[in-house]
Design an enzyme around this catalytic site. Structure first.
Site, PDB file in Angstrom:
ATOM      1  N   HIS A   1       0.493   4.633   4.364  1.00  0.00           N
ATOM      2  CA  HIS A   1      -0.111   5.311   3.215  1.00  0.00           C
ATOM      3  C   HIS A   1       0.431   6.739   3.096  1.00  0.00           C
ATOM      4  O   HIS A   1       0.779   7.195   2.004  1.00  0.00           O
ATOM      5  CB  HIS A   1      -1.629   5.351   3.359  1.00  0.00           C
ATOM      6  CG  HIS A   1      -2.264   4.006   3.287  1.00  0.00           C
ATOM      7  ND1 HIS A   1      -3.628   3.814   3.433  1.00  0.00           N
ATOM      8  CD2 HIS A   1      -1.739   2.771   3.078  1.00  0.00           C
ATOM      9  CE1 HIS A   1      -3.896   2.527   3.319  1.00  0.00           C
ATOM     10  NE2 HIS A   1      -2.769   1.874   3.112  1.00  0.00           N
TER      11      HIS A   1
ATOM     12  N   SER B   1       0.804  -1.219   0.000  1.00  0.00           N
ATOM     13  CA  SER B   1       0.000   0.000   0.000  1.00  0.00           C
ATOM     14  C   SER B   1       0.838   1.270   0.000  1.00  0.00           C
ATOM     15  O   SER B   1       0.463   2.269  -0.622  1.00  0.00           O
ATOM     16  CB  SER B   1      -0.939   0.006   1.214  1.00  0.00           C
ATOM     17  OG  SER B   1      -1.787  -1.114   1.199  1.00  0.00           O
TER      18      SER B   1
END
Length: 272
Positions: free
Chosen positions: A225, A179
């Site tokens: 993230h 991610s």
């Protein structure tokens, strides 16, 4: 007869056809079609030396539009996930990104975890979403950037995501997944399109929605993230600034971001 023309490469062959460039006789085996008439293989090779290699929009070598790096990364993630299904638990925690002063954690010397954890996933839905996002962004970005530049953004963003998780997540957290790198590609997509004057509204909405999901749902590392997002934006900005024939600017900027990310990783390790 001494005045019978012969091919320089094959002296035993008569040739009454001449190369349009150098004027020498050329036999059928050595003939190459030209705009007018034929050329010999030597002239074709010499002419190719002066032809500039096709480059991608951002300066990378443009071999073709086959997104090889994207496919290799997806294959590596799938292979790692399949391996996770049979690996012992202790091996899993050696490869995952473990934050804190625990045996086998990154802070205790497991320096490889920022990379290995980026190829691991917490479930098949996690894997499916990330691989779909990688496929979509890779199909667009890799031909624009070229393979080497695309790989640089992906790898540095993956490290940036690990740095974000280690610096911002609480001790004891375990992070896996691509991610961080994916958010780096999202940011690069936004920067690249903005630089080229293309639409960016949908990309911005995609980034905001996915980031907020990570903030409000437990079990998702919004810290990774954020780290990947910031890192990808910085590297893509360097690529964009050096787009017009300035590869030194691109690679100097990328190196500077990589050094900052590595410094962040080093600092997080020193905390424990």
């Amino acid at each position: 007869m001494s005045d019978v023309p012969v091919c320089p490469r094959h002296p035993d062959r008569e040739s009454w056809v001449r190369c349009q460039r150098c004027g020498r006789p050329v036999c059928p085996q050595c003939q190459r079609p030209a705009a007018v008439g034929v050329q010999c293989v030597d002239c074709v090779a010499e002419g190719n030396k002066g032809v500039r290699q096709a480059r991608s929009t951002f300066g990378g070598a443009l071999a073709n539009r086959d997104t090889l790096v994207t496919k290799v990364l997806i294959g590596a993630c799938i292979a790692m996930y399949l391996g996770q299904q049979v690996m012992p638990t202790n091996v899993f925690y050696q490869l995952a990104l473990v934050n804190g002063p625990f045996p086998g954690s990154f802070g205790q010397g497991s320096w490889w975890q920022p990379i290995t954890s980026a190829f691991m996933h917490g479930g098949w839905l996690h894997l499916l979403f990330n691989m779909y996002a990688l496929w979509i962004t890779g199909q667009y970005l890799e031909p624009l950037l070229g393979r080497l530049r695309f790989t640089a953004i992906y790898v540095v963003s993956a490290l940036g995501g690990a740095a974000g998780a280690l610096l911002l997540a609480p001790a004891g957290s375990v992070t896996v997944g691509a991610s961080g790198a994916i958010f780096g590609l999202f940011a690069a997509l936004f920067v690249v399109n903005r630089h080229l004057g293309r639409q960016t509204g949908q990309i911005a909405a995609l980034i905001v929605i996915n980031f907020l999901i990570g903030v409000f749902y437990a079990g998702i590392s919004w810290q990774a993230h954020l780290g990947g997002l910031v890192t990808g934006a910085l590297v893509a900005t360097a690529m964009a600034r050096g787009r017009q024939g300035k590869p030194a600017v691109q690679w100097a900027g990328t190196a500077a971001v990589a050094v900052l990310v590595l410094a962040g990783l080093g600092y997080s390790a020193s905390l424990y």
